[in-house]
Scaffold this active site. Structure first.
Site, short mmCIF file in Angstrom:
data_model
loop_
_atom_site.label_atom_id
_atom_site.label_comp_id
_atom_site.label_asym_id
_atom_site.label_seq_id
_atom_site.Cartn_x
_atom_site.Cartn_y
_atom_site.Cartn_z
N ARG A 147 0.84 -1.19 0.00
CA ARG A 147 0.00 0.00 0.00
C ARG A 147 0.88 1.24 0.00
O ARG A 147 1.99 1.22 0.51
CB ARG A 147 -0.92 0.01 1.22
N LYS A 187 -1.32 -3.01 8.22
CA LYS A 187 -2.42 -2.65 9.12
C LYS A 187 -2.24 -3.35 10.46
O LYS A 187 -1.83 -4.50 10.52
CB LYS A 187 -3.76 -3.04 8.49
N HIS A 238 -3.04 2.65 -5.78
CA HIS A 238 -3.59 1.29 -5.66
C HIS A 238 -3.49 0.52 -6.97
O HIS A 238 -3.57 -0.72 -6.97
CB HIS A 238 -5.04 1.36 -5.18
N ARG A 287 -0.71 -1.88 -6.68
CA ARG A 287 -1.04 -3.05 -5.86
C ARG A 287 -1.90 -4.03 -6.64
O ARG A 287 -1.66 -5.25 -6.61
CB ARG A 287 -1.76 -2.57 -4.59
N HIS A 345 -2.82 -9.63 3.29
CA HIS A 345 -4.24 -9.87 3.53
C HIS A 345 -4.40 -10.89 4.66
O HIS A 345 -3.70 -11.90 4.69
CB HIS A 345 -4.94 -10.41 2.28
N TYR A 364 -8.79 -11.22 -7.14
CA TYR A 364 -7.86 -11.04 -8.25
C TYR A 364 -7.88 -12.23 -9.20
O TYR A 364 -7.52 -12.09 -10.37
CB TYR A 364 -6.43 -10.84 -7.72
#
Length: 325
Positions: free
Chosen positions: A162, A197, A269, A272, A295, A304
């Site tokens: 990110r 995150k 993005h 990514r 993830h 994807y």
């Protein structure tokens, strides 16, 4: 703010404001949410609080399911909010009410029956490998800022990270001290440490092109930029020597897309999405891509695979002699 000022502010804050602050502290500490996520929660819940207060509801225990339904209706009726924004805002509200019940502030979760709008399945926007090569080539050059910008874009595409993760990198996250295998080496030469995150860290491989661009920036450009500001461990620096912002990175990407003559919209993005799509199209395992992207669930990554499935279907339809009716 002094202790007296804090006490005064708390004394004048509404009960709803106090409980929202308490909830946000909880998600920050217990769930390890990022500052950006917590800030988004605060914006959503402040809007909810203002709506309730306009209806005369100021105490958490006085909120009724009709209040929550009315708030949901107001979001859906405005037209300015997208379905995804409405869903995110209602998710914040539902999470707050679960917290109120768990903490014993209320005896009933009045938001449990409120359902967010169904979101259409949106495929990630990726560009082709040829378009990506043109985009990366648009930042090549001997100018110091061009060297920096080329390293930034190469690293974005090489890692699938990110933009917040890339601009949040420190030099120690990418440096390999000494030769490979040296006892002083902090990281393998082909890996970088990314903090995602919830402050979760992961090691991500870096290919030869990105490593070459990164080394050029570290040797030829960063020392000069760092001398223009206060000492900082940040990897990517702006012209004044401070850590590069996400907004600045976005502008760099947009300028590169214009120079490359791309007719599609390109954002941070995009790198990514393209990273994941190109890996899967090349045969990478979806669980490996999940790990690289950071993830928590493979289900997030599997969207994807729909992109690559569409590509395979198109190739089959145009190539197989008995595929067309």
């Amino acid at each position: 703010m002094t202790a007296t000022e804090q006490a005064t502010e708390q004394a004048t804050a509404s009960p709803l404001s106090v409980i929202i602050d308490r909830y946000l502290r909880h998600v920050t500490v217990e769930r390890g949410l990022s500052a950006n996520t917590v800030a988004a929660y605060r914006r959503d819940l402040d809007r909810y609080r203002l709506f309730l207060e306009e209806r005369g509801t100021t105490e958490p225990a006085d909120i009724r399911s009709t209040d929550v339904s009315a708030f949901s209706g107001s979001l859906r009726g405005e037209g300015a909010l997208t379905a995804s924004s409405t869903a995110r805002m209602l998710s914040s509200v539902r999470s707050l009410h679960r917290f109120l019940l768990e903490e014993g502030v209320v005896h009933e979760d009045v938001a449990r029956e409120v359902k967010p709008p169904k979101l259409a399945s949106r495929l990630p926007k990726a560009i082709t490998i040829e378009q990506m090569e043109r985009l990366l080539a648009a930042t090549e050059g001997d100018d110091p800022l061009a060297i920096r910008d080329h390293a930034l874009l190469e690293l974005l595409y090489a890692t699938g990270a990110r933009i917040s993760e890339i601009v949040g990198l420190n030099v120690d996250d990418v440096m390999s001290l000494g030769e490979e295998g040296d006892a002083d080496a902090t990281l393998p030469g082909d890996m970088i440490r990314v903090t995602g995150k919830g402050d979760k860290q992961r090691l991500v491989p870096v290919g030869r092109f990105a490593r070459t661009a990164l080394d050029a920036y570290l040797v030829r450009v960063r020392p000069t930029l760092s001398g223009k500001g206060r000492p900082t461990p940040a990897l990517f620096l702006g012209q004044r020597g401070a850590r590069m912002s996400r907004q600045n990175a976005w502008l760099i990407i947009r300028a590169a897309a214009e120079r490359a003559g791309l007719e599609v919209e390109v954002s941070p993005h995009t790198f990514r999405h393209s990273f994941a799509t190109h890996l899967l199209a090349g045969g990478a395992d979806v669980r490996v891509v999940q790990e690289l992207l950071g993830h928590s669930s493979v289900a997030t990554t599997q969207i994807y695979t729909l992109v690559t499935a569409d590509t395979l279907r198109d190739m089959y339809t145009t190539s197989h002699p008995r595929a067309r009716g």
